[in-house]
Design an enzyme around this catalytic site. Structure first.
Site, PDB file in Angstrom:
ATOM      1  N   THR A  79      47.750 -27.945  27.318  1.00 32.51           N
ATOM      2  CA  THR A  79      46.757 -29.018  27.296  1.00 32.51           C
ATOM      3  C   THR A  79      46.614 -29.683  28.663  1.00 32.51           C
ATOM      4  OG1 THR A  79      46.363 -31.236  26.407  1.00 32.51           O
ATOM      5  CG2 THR A  79      48.628 -30.508  26.426  1.00 32.51           C
ATOM      6  N   ASP A  80      45.457 -30.314  28.885  1.00 34.20           N
ATOM      7  CA  ASP A  80      45.270 -31.100  30.122  1.00 34.20           C
ATOM      8  C   ASP A  80      46.078 -32.405  30.083  1.00 34.20           C
ATOM      9  OD1 ASP A  80      43.777 -32.488  28.203  1.00 34.20           O
ATOM     10  OD2 ASP A  80      41.925 -32.533  29.368  1.00 34.20           O
ATOM     11  N   GLU A  81      46.588 -32.766  28.884  1.00 35.20           N
ATOM     12  CA  GLU A  81      47.298 -34.051  28.766  1.00 35.20           C
ATOM     13  C   GLU A  81      48.607 -34.056  29.553  1.00 35.20           C
ATOM     14  OE1 GLU A  81      47.186 -35.847  24.882  1.00 35.20           O
ATOM     15  OE2 GLU A  81      45.425 -34.697  24.326  1.00 35.20           O
ATOM     16  N   TYR A 129      53.790 -36.227  22.645  1.00 37.99           N
ATOM     17  CA  TYR A 129      53.100 -34.928  22.525  1.00 37.99           C
ATOM     18  C   TYR A 129      52.954 -34.273  23.899  1.00 37.99           C
ATOM     19  CZ  TYR A 129      49.102 -31.738  22.510  1.00 37.99           C
ATOM     20  OH  TYR A 129      48.269 -30.657  22.726  1.00 37.99           O
TER      21      TYR A 129
HETATM   22  P1  NAD Z   1      46.701 -27.461  15.077  1.00 37.48           P
HETATM   23  O1  NAD Z   1      47.637 -28.605  14.851  1.00 37.48           O
HETATM   24  O2  NAD Z   1      45.370 -27.453  14.393  1.00 37.48           O
HETATM   25  O3  NAD Z   1      47.414 -26.086  14.663  1.00 37.48           O
HETATM   26  C1  NAD Z   1      48.760 -25.800  14.964  1.00 37.48           C
HETATM   27  C2  NAD Z   1      49.206 -24.645  14.078  1.00 37.48           C
HETATM   28  O4  NAD Z   1      50.564 -24.332  14.432  1.00 37.48           O
HETATM   29  C3  NAD Z   1      49.214 -24.990  12.582  1.00 37.48           C
HETATM   30  O5  NAD Z   1      48.620 -23.946  11.848  1.00 37.48           O
HETATM   31  C4  NAD Z   1      50.691 -25.139  12.244  1.00 37.48           C
HETATM   32  O6  NAD Z   1      50.997 -24.771  10.899  1.00 37.48           O
HETATM   33  C5  NAD Z   1      51.324 -24.176  13.239  1.00 37.48           C
HETATM   34  N1  NAD Z   1      52.715 -24.512  13.560  1.00 37.48           N
HETATM   35  C6  NAD Z   1      53.230 -25.740  13.848  1.00 37.48           C
HETATM   36  N2  NAD Z   1      54.560 -25.644  14.083  1.00 37.48           N
HETATM   37  C7  NAD Z   1      54.872 -24.319  13.975  1.00 37.48           C
HETATM   38  C8  NAD Z   1      56.076 -23.584  14.144  1.00 37.48           C
HETATM   39  N3  NAD Z   1      57.225 -24.188  14.458  1.00 37.48           N
HETATM   40  N4  NAD Z   1      56.037 -22.245  13.979  1.00 37.48           N
HETATM   41  C9  NAD Z   1      54.884 -21.608  13.628  1.00 37.48           C
HETATM   42  N5  NAD Z   1      53.721 -22.264  13.452  1.00 37.48           N
HETATM   43  C10 NAD Z   1      53.711 -23.604  13.633  1.00 37.48           C
HETATM   44  O7  NAD Z   1      46.545 -27.345  16.646  1.00 37.48           O
HETATM   45  P2  NAD Z   1      45.292 -26.861  17.506  1.00 37.48           P
HETATM   46  O8  NAD Z   1      44.405 -28.001  17.755  1.00 37.48           O
HETATM   47  O9  NAD Z   1      44.749 -25.618  16.932  1.00 37.48           O
HETATM   48  O10 NAD Z   1      46.033 -26.548  18.886  1.00 37.48           O
HETATM   49  C11 NAD Z   1      46.548 -25.249  19.173  1.00 37.48           C
HETATM   50  C12 NAD Z   1      47.238 -25.276  20.515  1.00 37.48           C
HETATM   51  O11 NAD Z   1      46.320 -25.689  21.526  1.00 37.48           O
HETATM   52  C13 NAD Z   1      48.419 -26.254  20.586  1.00 37.48           C
HETATM   53  O12 NAD Z   1      49.444 -25.644  21.330  1.00 37.48           O
HETATM   54  C14 NAD Z   1      47.863 -27.455  21.320  1.00 37.48           C
HETATM   55  O13 NAD Z   1      48.855 -28.126  22.044  1.00 37.48           O
HETATM   56  C15 NAD Z   1      46.852 -26.792  22.242  1.00 37.48           C
HETATM   57  N6  NAD Z   1      45.719 -27.650  22.617  1.00 37.48           N
HETATM   58  C16 NAD Z   1      44.900 -28.199  21.668  1.00 37.48           C
HETATM   59  C17 NAD Z   1      43.825 -28.981  22.055  1.00 37.48           C
HETATM   60  C18 NAD Z   1      42.863 -29.564  21.056  1.00 37.48           C
HETATM   61  O14 NAD Z   1      41.920 -30.259  21.458  1.00 37.48           O
HETATM   62  N7  NAD Z   1      43.002 -29.325  19.767  1.00 37.48           N
HETATM   63  C19 NAD Z   1      43.590 -29.240  23.404  1.00 37.48           C
HETATM   64  C20 NAD Z   1      44.458 -28.691  24.344  1.00 37.48           C
HETATM   65  C21 NAD Z   1      45.495 -27.880  23.939  1.00 37.48           C
HETATM   66  P1  TYD Z   2      42.101 -37.233  19.509  1.00 43.53           P
HETATM   67  O1  TYD Z   2      41.059 -36.442  18.775  1.00 43.53           O
HETATM   68  O2  TYD Z   2      43.284 -37.712  18.731  1.00 43.53           O
HETATM   69  O3  TYD Z   2      42.554 -36.369  20.777  1.00 43.53           O
HETATM   70  P2  TYD Z   2      43.515 -36.778  22.045  1.00 43.53           P
HETATM   71  O4  TYD Z   2      44.219 -38.028  21.762  1.00 43.53           O
HETATM   72  O5  TYD Z   2      44.424 -35.589  22.110  1.00 43.53           O
HETATM   73  O6  TYD Z   2      42.594 -36.891  23.218  1.00 43.53           O
HETATM   74  O7  TYD Z   2      41.407 -38.491  20.153  1.00 43.53           O
HETATM   75  C1  TYD Z   2      40.322 -38.351  21.066  1.00 43.53           C
HETATM   76  C2  TYD Z   2      40.023 -39.726  21.606  1.00 43.53           C
HETATM   77  O8  TYD Z   2      39.511 -40.528  20.526  1.00 43.53           O
HETATM   78  C3  TYD Z   2      41.258 -40.451  22.103  1.00 43.53           C
HETATM   79  O9  TYD Z   2      40.894 -41.230  23.250  1.00 43.53           O
HETATM   80  C4  TYD Z   2      41.651 -41.351  20.949  1.00 43.53           C
HETATM   81  C5  TYD Z   2      40.308 -41.690  20.326  1.00 43.53           C
HETATM   82  N1  TYD Z   2      40.345 -41.940  18.855  1.00 43.53           N
HETATM   83  C6  TYD Z   2      39.723 -43.080  18.332  1.00 43.53           C
HETATM   84  O10 TYD Z   2      39.143 -43.910  19.082  1.00 43.53           O
HETATM   85  N2  TYD Z   2      39.756 -43.288  16.991  1.00 43.53           N
HETATM   86  C7  TYD Z   2      40.379 -42.423  16.131  1.00 43.53           C
HETATM   87  O11 TYD Z   2      40.407 -42.669  14.898  1.00 43.53           O
HETATM   88  C8  TYD Z   2      40.998 -41.224  16.674  1.00 43.53           C
HETATM   89  C9  TYD Z   2      41.675 -40.237  15.781  1.00 43.53           C
HETATM   90  C10 TYD Z   2      40.946 -41.045  18.051  1.00 43.53           C
END
Ligand code: NAD
Ligand code: TYD
Length: 356
Positions: A133-135, A159
């Protein structure tokens, strides 16, 4: 040929597998623990597809992962599995350490053992792609340049700290043991099959249910939004042509303050599913207590992946968010199945009486 994809019952991994199987003739072994975030409904269209092999299990289970690698002999591993929600990491950080740090290390060790035993050609061709992630780069001020791959790691939430730690481990397994790794750091994804605890699906769902649309703090926090299918195409491209040991930032070139994102969703819903009383969904916007340590701004400079690998996102925010709102309105059954008792308990814990 086969690839192992972890966490592919989740949001991004699920989209990745659906796209992969539509475009390739390779088999996917999907290893997912099925935490609250894992949902096999997302993959229901693959129920009769022999090229999708689902295994419920933990990336940290060395015995299981070792057996899967020996049995299926994948040419690559794409690691999506993680605990992924910042707010949950604030309430309970240890699950994040367990999966994102310890689990990733165990997965790297299982992979190293398997990779060491491969013959020369498959060993040279093997890839381990870690999705991050960019975080990990921390928070920007409005005047700062967007994150580059060379930015310092300054994670601020449990996280992002756990993801930063996993990135360091992946890097170390490359430098120390020569494991052929690639890392991608992407911005906020949105699109189909997104669990409705995250901002965009939460707002769509709450809006149509007549509930409050919770905005943390002043709503001026900025995120870069990446349509999930664009993220999947970036991962495919990095897997295909990324340079070993490199990291690639993946972004949508779509910086938006949260309040603008929410107002855009409201305007689309006003058009596609007008309220019965004729008023705008913006009336449901409610400012709530801010997230502790809330990062002010994330922005990605995705020049490296564009210059080196020729990847660019296909969607603008305007086209992607329209598709997303439309997808949710036509897939309410998927949403209803996801919104289980556990989900309702989370909403109560996170928002309490602020959002009713
Ligand atoms: P998500 O929470 O929707 O899915 C995560 C999946 O991993 C779930 O299906 C969960 O059951 C599985 N999981 C959790 N712990 C596990 C374990 N110990 N062993 C096997 N499976 C396990 O997450 P997402 O949004 O699809 O994100 C996927 C990846 O991308 C993550 O690594 C996250 O850090 C990264 N990412 C997500 C975002 C975003 O905006 N969603 C942005 C940047 C990076
Ligand atoms: P989120 O989808 O949780 O992603 P991240 O925290 O990983 O960026 O949140 C996106 C942005 O929206 C973040 O700045 C937090 C804000 N947010 C709200 O303002 N209200 C909400 O109920 C949620 C879930 C997030």
């Amino acid at each position: 040929m086969t690839i192992l994809v972890t966490g592919a019952a989740g949001f991004i991994g699920g989209n990745f597998v659906l796209d992969w199987l539509a475009a390739h003739d390779e088999t996917v072994v999907n290893l997912d623990k099925l935490t609250y975030a894992g949902n096999l409904d997302t993959l229901s269209s693959l129920a009769d597809n022999p090229r999708h092999i689902f295994v419920r299990g933990d990336i940290g289970d060395r015995e299981l992962v070792g057996r899967l690698l020996a049995t299926y002999q994948p040419r690559a591993i794409v690691n999506f599995a993680a605990e992924s929600h910042v707010d949950r990491s604030i309430h309970g950080p240890m699950d994040f350490i367990q999966t994102n740090v310890v689990g990733t290390c165990n997965l790297l060790e299982s992979t190293r053992e398997y990779w060491n035993g491969l013959a020369e050609a498959p060993k040279a061709a093997f890839r381990f792609l870690h999705v991050s992630t960019d975080e990990v780069y921390g928070s920007l001020t409005p005047a700062d340049e967007p994150f580059r791959e060379t930015n310092r790691y300054e994670p601020n939430s449990p996280y992002s700290a756990s993801k930063a730690a996993s990135d360091h481990m992946v890097r170390a397994w490359h430098h120390t043991y020569g494991l052929p790794v690639l890392t991608t750091n992407c911005s906020n994804n949105y699109g189909p099959y997104h669990f409705p605890e995250k901002l965009i699906p939460l707002v769509i769902l709450n809006a149509v249910k007549g509930k409050a649309l919770p905005i943390y703090g002043d709503g001026m926090q900025v995120r870069d939004w990446l349509y999930v299918k664009d993220h999947c195409s970036a991962i495919r491209r990095v897997l295909e042509a990324g340079r070993l040991g490199e990291t690639y930032n993946v972004g949508g070139w779509n910086e938006k303050p949260n309040i603008e994102v929410v107002k855009t969703i409201c305007a689309l819903l006003d058009e596609m599913r007008p309220r019965d009383d004729g008023k705008s969904y913006t009336d449901q916007i409610t400012y709530v207590t801010d997230r502790p340590g809330h990062d002010r701004r994330y922005a990605i400079d995705a020049t490296k992946i564009e210059k080196e690998l020729g990847w660019k996102p296909a969607e603008t925010f305007e086209t992607g968010i329209r598709k997303t709102v439309s997808w949710y309105l036509t897939h309410m059954a998927w949403v209803e199945n996801v919104v289980s008792g556990g989900y309702r308990a989370w909403v109560e814990k996170q928002y309490g009486s602020e959002v009713v």
